[in-house]
Design an enzyme around this catalytic site. Sequence first.
Site, PDB file in Angstrom:
ATOM      1  N   ASN A 246       0.845  -1.210   0.000  1.00  0.00           N
ATOM      2  CA  ASN A 246       0.000   0.000   0.000  1.00  0.00           C
ATOM      3  C   ASN A 246       0.873   1.249   0.000  1.00  0.00           C
ATOM      4  O   ASN A 246       0.599   2.215  -0.716  1.00  0.00           O
ATOM      5  CB  ASN A 246      -0.902   0.043   1.235  1.00  0.00           C
ATOM      6  CG  ASN A 246      -1.937  -1.059   1.226  1.00  0.00           C
ATOM      7  OD1 ASN A 246      -2.280  -1.586   0.174  1.00  0.00           O
ATOM      8  ND2 ASN A 246      -2.429  -1.406   2.407  1.00  0.00           N
ATOM      9  N   GLU A 369       4.650  -4.258  -8.244  1.00  0.00           N
ATOM     10  CA  GLU A 369       3.714  -3.715  -7.238  1.00  0.00           C
ATOM     11  C   GLU A 369       2.267  -3.971  -7.633  1.00  0.00           C
ATOM     12  O   GLU A 369       1.373  -3.179  -7.329  1.00  0.00           O
ATOM     13  CB  GLU A 369       3.924  -2.199  -7.056  1.00  0.00           C
ATOM     14  CG  GLU A 369       5.267  -1.827  -6.529  1.00  0.00           C
ATOM     15  CD  GLU A 369       5.376  -2.022  -5.031  1.00  0.00           C
ATOM     16  OE1 GLU A 369       4.383  -2.445  -4.416  1.00  0.00           O
ATOM     17  OE2 GLU A 369       6.468  -1.780  -4.507  1.00  0.00           O
TER      18      GLU A 369
HETATM   19  P1  TGC Z   1      -6.826 -11.810  -0.112  1.00  0.00           P
HETATM   20  O1  TGC Z   1      -7.444 -13.108   0.330  1.00  0.00           O
HETATM   21  O2  TGC Z   1      -7.675 -10.808  -0.786  1.00  0.00           O
HETATM   22  O3  TGC Z   1      -6.158 -11.096   1.157  1.00  0.00           O
HETATM   23  C1  TGC Z   1      -5.351 -11.813   2.071  1.00  0.00           C
HETATM   24  C2  TGC Z   1      -5.263 -10.979   3.350  1.00  0.00           C
HETATM   25  O4  TGC Z   1      -4.613  -9.744   3.071  1.00  0.00           O
HETATM   26  C3  TGC Z   1      -5.495  -8.638   3.323  1.00  0.00           C
HETATM   27  N1  TGC Z   1      -5.245  -7.665   2.257  1.00  0.00           N
HETATM   28  C4  TGC Z   1      -4.595  -6.519   2.483  1.00  0.00           C
HETATM   29  N2  TGC Z   1      -4.089  -5.990   3.616  1.00  0.00           N
HETATM   30  C5  TGC Z   1      -3.455  -4.810   3.508  1.00  0.00           C
HETATM   31  N3  TGC Z   1      -3.329  -4.170   2.326  1.00  0.00           N
HETATM   32  C6  TGC Z   1      -3.806  -4.669   1.174  1.00  0.00           C
HETATM   33  N4  TGC Z   1      -3.627  -4.031   0.026  1.00  0.00           N
HETATM   34  C7  TGC Z   1      -4.480  -5.896   1.223  1.00  0.00           C
HETATM   35  N5  TGC Z   1      -5.080  -6.693   0.292  1.00  0.00           N
HETATM   36  C8  TGC Z   1      -5.550  -7.766   0.950  1.00  0.00           C
HETATM   37  C9  TGC Z   1      -6.869  -9.229   3.279  1.00  0.00           C
HETATM   38  O5  TGC Z   1      -7.770  -8.441   4.024  1.00  0.00           O
HETATM   39  C10 TGC Z   1      -6.629 -10.582   3.906  1.00  0.00           C
HETATM   40  O6  TGC Z   1      -6.462 -10.384   5.296  1.00  0.00           O
HETATM   41  P2  TGC Z   1      -6.975 -11.498   6.350  1.00  0.00           P
HETATM   42  O7  TGC Z   1      -6.719 -10.885   7.689  1.00  0.00           O
HETATM   43  O8  TGC Z   1      -8.440 -11.710   6.029  1.00  0.00           O
HETATM   44  O9  TGC Z   1      -6.144 -12.717   6.078  1.00  0.00           O
HETATM   45  O10 TGC Z   1      -5.579 -12.143  -0.986  1.00  0.00           O
HETATM   46  P3  TGC Z   1      -5.453 -13.024  -2.300  1.00  0.00           P
HETATM   47  O11 TGC Z   1      -4.595 -14.197  -1.976  1.00  0.00           O
HETATM   48  O12 TGC Z   1      -6.792 -13.259  -2.932  1.00  0.00           O
HETATM   49  O13 TGC Z   1      -4.578 -12.083  -3.267  1.00  0.00           O
HETATM   50  C11 TGC Z   1      -5.041 -10.915  -3.780  1.00  0.00           C
HETATM   51  C12 TGC Z   1      -3.890  -9.904  -3.847  1.00  0.00           C
HETATM   52  C13 TGC Z   1      -4.406  -8.636  -3.233  1.00  0.00           C
HETATM   53  C14 TGC Z   1      -2.702 -10.424  -3.056  1.00  0.00           C
HETATM   54  C15 TGC Z   1      -3.427  -9.691  -5.226  1.00  0.00           C
HETATM   55  O14 TGC Z   1      -4.469  -9.055  -5.827  1.00  0.00           O
HETATM   56  C16 TGC Z   1      -2.247  -8.769  -5.362  1.00  0.00           C
HETATM   57  O15 TGC Z   1      -2.148  -7.635  -4.889  1.00  0.00           O
HETATM   58  N6  TGC Z   1      -1.286  -9.256  -6.144  1.00  0.00           N
HETATM   59  C17 TGC Z   1      -0.179  -8.432  -6.554  1.00  0.00           C
HETATM   60  C18 TGC Z   1       1.100  -8.873  -5.906  1.00  0.00           C
HETATM   61  C19 TGC Z   1       2.071  -7.733  -5.838  1.00  0.00           C
HETATM   62  O16 TGC Z   1       1.715  -6.555  -5.911  1.00  0.00           O
HETATM   63  N7  TGC Z   1       3.335  -8.027  -5.670  1.00  0.00           N
HETATM   64  C20 TGC Z   1       4.312  -6.993  -5.501  1.00  0.00           C
HETATM   65  C21 TGC Z   1       5.623  -7.565  -5.089  1.00  0.00           C
HETATM   66  S1  TGC Z   1       6.750  -6.333  -4.478  1.00  0.00           S
HETATM   67  C22 TGC Z   1       7.222  -5.449  -5.797  1.00  0.00           C
HETATM   68  O17 TGC Z   1       6.759  -5.595  -6.875  1.00  0.00           O
HETATM   69  C23 TGC Z   1       8.259  -4.432  -5.521  1.00  0.00           C
HETATM   70  S2  TGC Z   1       8.757  -3.527  -6.875  1.00  0.00           S
HETATM   71  C24 TGC Z   1       9.796  -2.537  -6.063  1.00  0.00           C
HETATM   72  C25 TGC Z   1      10.352  -1.394  -6.832  1.00  0.00           C
HETATM   73  O18 TGC Z   1      11.447  -1.578  -7.437  1.00  0.00           O
HETATM   74  O19 TGC Z   1       9.823  -0.261  -6.721  1.00  0.00           O
HETATM   75  P1  FAD Z   2       2.251 -13.175 -13.320  1.00  0.00           P
HETATM   76  O1  FAD Z   2       1.624 -13.082 -11.983  1.00  0.00           O
HETATM   77  O2  FAD Z   2       2.650 -14.510 -13.840  1.00  0.00           O
HETATM   78  O3  FAD Z   2       1.282 -12.478 -14.365  1.00  0.00           O
HETATM   79  C1  FAD Z   2       1.404 -12.652 -15.786  1.00  0.00           C
HETATM   80  C2  FAD Z   2       0.185 -11.983 -16.439  1.00  0.00           C
HETATM   81  O4  FAD Z   2      -1.013 -12.634 -15.990  1.00  0.00           O
HETATM   82  C3  FAD Z   2       0.039 -10.510 -16.039  1.00  0.00           C
HETATM   83  O5  FAD Z   2      -0.376  -9.762 -17.153  1.00  0.00           O
HETATM   84  C4  FAD Z   2      -1.054 -10.529 -14.986  1.00  0.00           C
HETATM   85  O6  FAD Z   2      -1.782  -9.302 -14.931  1.00  0.00           O
HETATM   86  C5  FAD Z   2      -1.926 -11.669 -15.475  1.00  0.00           C
HETATM   87  N1  FAD Z   2      -2.736 -12.262 -14.403  1.00  0.00           N
HETATM   88  C6  FAD Z   2      -2.305 -12.924 -13.304  1.00  0.00           C
HETATM   89  N2  FAD Z   2      -3.338 -13.298 -12.538  1.00  0.00           N
HETATM   90  C7  FAD Z   2      -4.458 -12.872 -13.156  1.00  0.00           C
HETATM   91  C8  FAD Z   2      -5.862 -12.916 -12.850  1.00  0.00           C
HETATM   92  N3  FAD Z   2      -6.317 -13.486 -11.734  1.00  0.00           N
HETATM   93  N4  FAD Z   2      -6.720 -12.377 -13.738  1.00  0.00           N
HETATM   94  C9  FAD Z   2      -6.267 -11.781 -14.873  1.00  0.00           C
HETATM   95  N5  FAD Z   2      -4.964 -11.695 -15.218  1.00  0.00           N
HETATM   96  C10 FAD Z   2      -4.068 -12.219 -14.355  1.00  0.00           C
HETATM   97  N6  FAD Z   2       8.835  -8.422  -6.387  1.00  0.00           N
HETATM   98  C11 FAD Z   2       9.252  -8.401  -5.084  1.00  0.00           C
HETATM   99  O7  FAD Z   2       8.758  -9.153  -4.253  1.00  0.00           O
HETATM  100  N7  FAD Z   2      10.220  -7.525  -4.684  1.00  0.00           N
HETATM  101  C12 FAD Z   2      10.819  -6.649  -5.544  1.00  0.00           C
HETATM  102  O8  FAD Z   2      11.681  -5.872  -5.144  1.00  0.00           O
HETATM  103  C13 FAD Z   2      10.420  -6.677  -6.916  1.00  0.00           C
HETATM  104  N8  FAD Z   2      11.047  -5.868  -7.824  1.00  0.00           N
HETATM  105  C14 FAD Z   2      10.759  -6.017  -9.155  1.00  0.00           C
HETATM  106  C15 FAD Z   2      11.530  -5.320 -10.104  1.00  0.00           C
HETATM  107  C16 FAD Z   2      11.294  -5.500 -11.454  1.00  0.00           C
HETATM  108  C17 FAD Z   2      12.148  -4.797 -12.456  1.00  0.00           C
HETATM  109  C18 FAD Z   2      10.227  -6.324 -11.883  1.00  0.00           C
HETATM  110  C19 FAD Z   2       9.926  -6.501 -13.336  1.00  0.00           C
HETATM  111  C20 FAD Z   2       9.457  -7.008 -10.953  1.00  0.00           C
HETATM  112  C21 FAD Z   2       9.722  -6.875  -9.584  1.00  0.00           C
HETATM  113  N9  FAD Z   2       9.025  -7.620  -8.628  1.00  0.00           N
HETATM  114  C22 FAD Z   2       9.404  -7.597  -7.308  1.00  0.00           C
HETATM  115  C23 FAD Z   2       8.053  -8.623  -9.044  1.00  0.00           C
HETATM  116  C24 FAD Z   2       6.696  -8.052  -9.465  1.00  0.00           C
HETATM  117  O9  FAD Z   2       5.957  -7.633  -8.369  1.00  0.00           O
HETATM  118  C25 FAD Z   2       5.978  -9.146 -10.274  1.00  0.00           C
HETATM  119  O10 FAD Z   2       6.641  -9.251 -11.524  1.00  0.00           O
HETATM  120  C26 FAD Z   2       4.506  -8.835 -10.470  1.00  0.00           C
HETATM  121  O11 FAD Z   2       3.795  -8.884  -9.253  1.00  0.00           O
HETATM  122  C27 FAD Z   2       3.837  -9.808 -11.475  1.00  0.00           C
HETATM  123  O12 FAD Z   2       4.157 -11.127 -11.184  1.00  0.00           O
HETATM  124  P2  FAD Z   2       4.704 -12.090 -12.363  1.00  0.00           P
HETATM  125  O13 FAD Z   2       5.830 -11.394 -13.034  1.00  0.00           O
HETATM  126  O14 FAD Z   2       4.965 -13.409 -11.757  1.00  0.00           O
HETATM  127  O15 FAD Z   2       3.521 -12.186 -13.395  1.00  0.00           O
END
Ligand code: TGC
Ligand code: FAD
Length: 390
Positions: A246, A369
């Site tokens: 968030n 993210e």
């Molecule tokens: P779901 O069952 O909906 O939720 C599980 C539990 O988490 C709570 N929750 C949250 N709490 C705080 N903030 C949020 N945004 C929340 N969203 C959900 C929810 O209330 C529940 O809590 P509890 O107490 O009931 O257990 O989760 P799900 O398994 O269905 O998944 C949905 C979700 C939200 C995880 C998915 O939509 C999602 O956001 N996927 C994206 C993953 C992602 O963003 N990865 C990022 C990795 S880090 C990164 O990319 C860093 S880049 C860094 C850079 O270089 O800048």
């Molecule tokens: P996938 O989850 O495999 O998704 C592939 C495609 O399927 C996407 O288009 C997606 O939108 C789609 N898709 C998936 N599920 C669904 C659905 N239910 N419905 C419809 N479409 C769907 N992660 C960290 O933890 N820490 C970091 O510091 C970090 N840094 C990063 C830096 C870079 C440069 C990059 C590229 C990524 C980084 N990430 C990090 C990871 C990043 O958060 C993931 O790449 C991102 O969350 C997507 O996951 P994935 O690449 O496995 O794609």
Amino acid sequence: YPLTTIPDYYLIDDLLTDEHKLIRQSVRDWVESFVMPKIDEAAQNHTDIPNLMKELGKIGALGPYIPEQYGGSGLDQISYGIIMQELERGDSAVRSAASVQSSLVMFPINEYGSEEQKHKYLPHLASGEMIGAFGLTEPNHGSDPGSMETHFEDKGDHYLLNGAKMWITNAPLCDIAVVWAKNEEGKVQGLIVERAFDGFTTPETHNKWSLRASKTGELVFNNVKVPKENLLPKVVGLKGPLSCLNSARYGISWGVIGAAIDCYCTALQYSKERKQFGKPIASFQLQQKKIAEFLTEITKAQLLCLQLGNLKNAHKASPAQISMAKRNNVKMAIDIARESRQMLGGMGIMGEFPMMRHAANLESVITYEGTHDIHLLITGMDVTGINAFG
Ligand code: TGC
Ligand code: FAD
């Protein structure tokens, strides 16, 4: 372009405090002197900027909203957003470094760490002497982190950690990593893993066409013994890592406005100077349409962020509101980067101008993210009450 041409079409400055404007000016000056002269070379050569984290620490860009007693600056959320905007005008890699350190490493330690953990790590992270990484994503689980496989067992006097994280910003450089892993009950918890722990390696991911001035890599855990005092004691469940997101997603919503501003200002100046058919290309209606639409979209994004910042300051911003801003603003910025590149014709592909670099960077930003589509589904779920993920 002269910095005085940076757009404030709706006089949003009137809604900022003097402190906000001072912070913006100092980060802007630093970006001009430290980032702009070296960013093209770093991106072209796929190298990080030397000493970046320490320099970010010196200007107070690391954990600005972390309390001063732990080395932060105790600033509000709008200040944090403004800092991210100015950094990403330089490059998304610079904002990424500050985002990860502030929102994904310092934030969880501050929110969920013990007093000892806060004193041990936060001041060094704030100064940039220590570099942090955040491990959530895995090779087989990106959008669905709840299915992660990385896990740890309780071995009495320590935990034993096994698994791997992928796509981790600053992995090859990190001194510590906040790693999210499942305990023996299958519940997600956070562990602070230090570089020196045996069995912990961080191979680099090479050959990216995006975020080339940022190091990305893996975090690999092969029977890593983690001392018990390195478990984050105050959170259990996926809400731990998601609450960090968030904060980072909010910062990205502001940050990408900076990338869009850099493209807009460059295109506006170029279009007034470049002549074709005997006239500046800015005099052609098709080019004016682009410029006018860029400014409209930047202005809308600025207003969205400012109100989201007010909501965050009041602890009222919902995760779905943050998703809307991240999704809208990243798309706004990537569209402006692509369209503005066309306005420069052949020159638009050159490193002397920032558009190709921003456009390529934003391909990562629109993916990490939470992808563009995942954020749409979060909004969809919030509005309809129906979960379309599983
Ligand atoms: P779901 O069952 O909906 O939720 C599980 C539990 O988490 C709570 N929750 C949250 N709490 C705080 N903030 C949020 N945004 C929340 N969203 C959900 C929810 O209330 C529940 O809590 P509890 O107490 O009931 O257990 O989760 P799900 O398994 O269905 O998944 C949905 C979700 C939200 C995880 C998915 O939509 C999602 O956001 N996927 C994206 C993953 C992602 O963003 N990865 C990022 C990795 S880090 C990164 O990319 C860093 S880049 C860094 C850079 O270089 O800048
Ligand atoms: P996938 O989850 O495999 O998704 C592939 C495609 O399927 C996407 O288009 C997606 O939108 C789609 N898709 C998936 N599920 C669904 C659905 N239910 N419905 C419809 N479409 C769907 N992660 C960290 O933890 N820490 C970091 O510091 C970090 N840094 C990063 C830096 C870079 C440069 C990059 C590229 C990524 C980084 N990430 C990090 C990871 C990043 O958060 C993931 O790449 C991102 O969350 C997507 O996951 P994935 O690449 O496995 O794609």
